[in-house]
Design a protein around this motif. Structure first.
Motif, mmCIF file in Angstrom:
data_model
loop_
_atom_site.group_PDB
_atom_site.id
_atom_site.type_symbol
_atom_site.label_atom_id
_atom_site.label_comp_id
_atom_site.label_asym_id
_atom_site.label_seq_id
_atom_site.Cartn_x
_atom_site.Cartn_y
_atom_site.Cartn_z
ATOM 1 N N PHE A 71 -3.250 1.325 -11.597
ATOM 2 C CA PHE A 71 -2.243 0.430 -11.009
ATOM 3 C C PHE A 71 -1.970 0.803 -9.553
ATOM 4 O O PHE A 71 -1.901 -0.065 -8.674
ATOM 5 C CB PHE A 71 -0.950 0.513 -11.827
ATOM 6 C CG PHE A 71 0.177 -0.316 -11.260
ATOM 7 C CD1 PHE A 71 0.120 -1.704 -11.300
ATOM 8 C CD2 PHE A 71 1.290 0.297 -10.703
ATOM 9 C CE1 PHE A 71 1.159 -2.468 -10.767
ATOM 10 C CE2 PHE A 71 2.325 -0.457 -10.176
ATOM 11 C CZ PHE A 71 2.263 -1.847 -10.205
ATOM 12 N N SER A 72 -1.828 2.103 -9.279
ATOM 13 C CA SER A 72 -1.590 2.567 -7.912
ATOM 14 C C SER A 72 -2.760 2.193 -7.009
ATOM 15 O O SER A 72 -2.577 1.754 -5.860
ATOM 16 C CB SER A 72 -1.390 4.087 -7.885
ATOM 17 O OG SER A 72 -0.270 4.459 -8.639
ATOM 18 N N CYS A 73 -3.960 2.376 -7.530
ATOM 19 C CA CYS A 73 -5.165 2.056 -6.777
ATOM 20 C C CYS A 73 -5.207 0.574 -6.428
ATOM 21 O O CYS A 73 -5.489 0.196 -5.285
ATOM 22 C CB CYS A 73 -6.399 2.445 -7.586
ATOM 23 S SG CYS A 73 -7.961 2.142 -6.739
ATOM 24 N N GLY A 121 2.230 1.901 -3.495
ATOM 25 C CA GLY A 121 1.167 2.428 -4.355
ATOM 26 C C GLY A 121 0.917 3.901 -4.117
ATOM 27 O O GLY A 121 0.778 4.683 -5.064
ATOM 28 N N GLY A 123 0.821 -1.218 0.000
ATOM 29 C CA GLY A 123 0.000 0.000 0.000
ATOM 30 C C GLY A 123 0.842 1.249 0.000
ATOM 31 O O GLY A 123 0.532 2.237 -0.678
ATOM 32 N N MET A 129 -2.693 -1.475 -6.139
ATOM 33 C CA MET A 129 -1.656 -1.776 -5.152
ATOM 34 C C MET A 129 -2.120 -1.421 -3.742
ATOM 35 O O MET A 129 -1.926 -2.190 -2.794
ATOM 36 C CB MET A 129 -0.359 -1.025 -5.480
ATOM 37 C CG MET A 129 0.388 -1.551 -6.681
ATOM 38 S SD MET A 129 2.014 -0.788 -6.863
ATOM 39 C CE MET A 129 2.892 -1.534 -5.497
ATOM 40 N N VAL A 130 -2.734 -0.248 -3.600
ATOM 41 C CA VAL A 130 -3.218 0.179 -2.287
ATOM 42 C C VAL A 130 -4.330 -0.738 -1.792
ATOM 43 O O VAL A 130 -4.344 -1.166 -0.631
ATOM 44 C CB VAL A 130 -3.697 1.642 -2.327
ATOM 45 C CG1 VAL A 130 -4.311 2.038 -0.990
ATOM 46 C CG2 VAL A 130 -2.536 2.581 -2.649
ATOM 47 N N LYS A 187 -2.666 5.424 -12.492
ATOM 48 C CA LYS A 187 -3.552 5.626 -11.343
ATOM 49 C C LYS A 187 -4.328 4.353 -11.001
ATOM 50 O O LYS A 187 -4.518 4.016 -9.823
ATOM 51 C CB LYS A 187 -4.504 6.790 -11.602
ATOM 52 C CG LYS A 187 -3.789 8.130 -11.677
ATOM 53 C CD LYS A 187 -4.757 9.279 -11.862
ATOM 54 C CE LYS A 187 -3.995 10.604 -11.964
ATOM 55 N NZ LYS A 187 -4.900 11.756 -12.082
#
Length: 304
Positions: free
Chosen positions: A283-285, A134, A131, A287-288, A281
């Motif tokens: 991908f980041s979401c 991300g 997280g 991951m978190v 974004k």
């Protein structure tokens, strides 16, 4: 699941849907119609009045020894939380803000480990790392991205998330002693006192004659929905479930914000939001959210 827990989960669902909608609704009037400091002033003042009206029907005194903790909750959970969030939201993308906010469960776990001595398992450690990566990717991406993102705005939202996570851990012991309305009323009173010197300056320079019906409706939604109802739902849920359970619902916010931004961009033709949805974004979401899942996952019971 007991009836009280069922109601707590419904309250958490309602609160986080409201927060997800708020990311884009509130940004729609900042800073052109009203600055973030003035908006927070109206938000805290309006909700505080409503909470104290309800509090008048609850005859409950707070012990003197608990006031320092209530003051700290007002600083973290009301003043710092809202000031940093609205200043951050005014500078960055609603989607960025909603994704960064999902780091709250990670921070709740970290603070719980230090303050409540909660054990960090391997899954929880991996969740924290995943997280965190991300969130860092998203904040760093704000430096170069198109759309409405910004690294400063993202940093402000991250500080907001830290303040709110610490508040969720610190307020839990008070839940065992007092009615949730008593706690939230005092927290908002102290939060208003902390915010007043900054917020009043924003109010004095606000041109209320430029407000449209849409502006007034947005302010009403933020005061009644995002602040009064959402805080009421959250404080009720925290009296029934652990902070980690309450925090895990926050991952719903990016989904709601993605839907709202897509509607604004592709249905309402709000071009400034069209470039806020991209693969980095998403991908980041993911991951978190994966990090939150690992933190929330209960360890498997050994058969024997």
């Amino acid at each position: 699941m007991s009836k009280s827990n069922y109601k707590a989960h419904l309250a958490l669902l309602g609160a986080n849907v409201i927060y997800g909608v708020n990311h884009i609704v509130a940004k729609g009037v900042m800073p052109n119609k009203i600055g973030p400091s003035a908006f927070v002033f109206l938000r805290i003042l309006g909700a505080a009045l409503l909470f104290w009206i309800i509090k008048a029907f609850i005859k409950e005194k707070v012990e003197k020894k608990d006031f320092p903790l209530l003051i700290l909750c007002g600083l973290l959970g009301v003043a710092s939380n809202q000031m940093f969030f609205f200043h951050g939201l005014s500078l960055t993308s609603p989607i960025d803000a909603s994704i960064i906010i999902t780091a709250v469960p990670v921070m709740v776990l970290i603070f719980s480990a230090f303050l409540l001595k909660e054990k960090i398992t391997v899954n929880k450690f991996l969740g924290i790392v995943l997280g965190g990566i991300g969130a860092v990717i998203l904040i760093w991406y704000g430096k170069k991205s198109v759309g409405t993102s910004s690294v400063l705005g993202n940093m402000f939202v991250l500080i907001n998330a830290c303040a709110y996570a610490l508040y969720m851990v610190l307020v839990k012991p008070l839940m065992k002693k007092y009615n949730p309305i008593t706690i939230i009323s005092w927290a908002f009173l102290f939060g208003f006192l902390f915010m007043f010197p900054i917020g009043i300056q924003g109010i004095l320079v606000t041109d209320f004659s430029a407000f449209t019906l849409n502006t007034y409706l947005t302010v009403a939604f933020v005061v009644l929905g995002t602040t009064f109802l959402a805080y009421l739902f959250n404080i009720y849920a925290l009296s029934k479930v652990a902070p980690s359970v309450s925090g895990s619902y926050i991952y719903l916010q990016p989904m709601v914000s993605f839907i709202m931004v897509a509607v604004y961009a592709f249905v309402l033709n709000q071009d400034q939001y069209a470039e806020d949805i991209n693969y980095i974004k998403i991908f980041s979401c993911l991951m978190v959210v994966a990090g939150v899942y690992l933190i929330s996952k209960k360890p498997a019971k050994l058969k024997g």
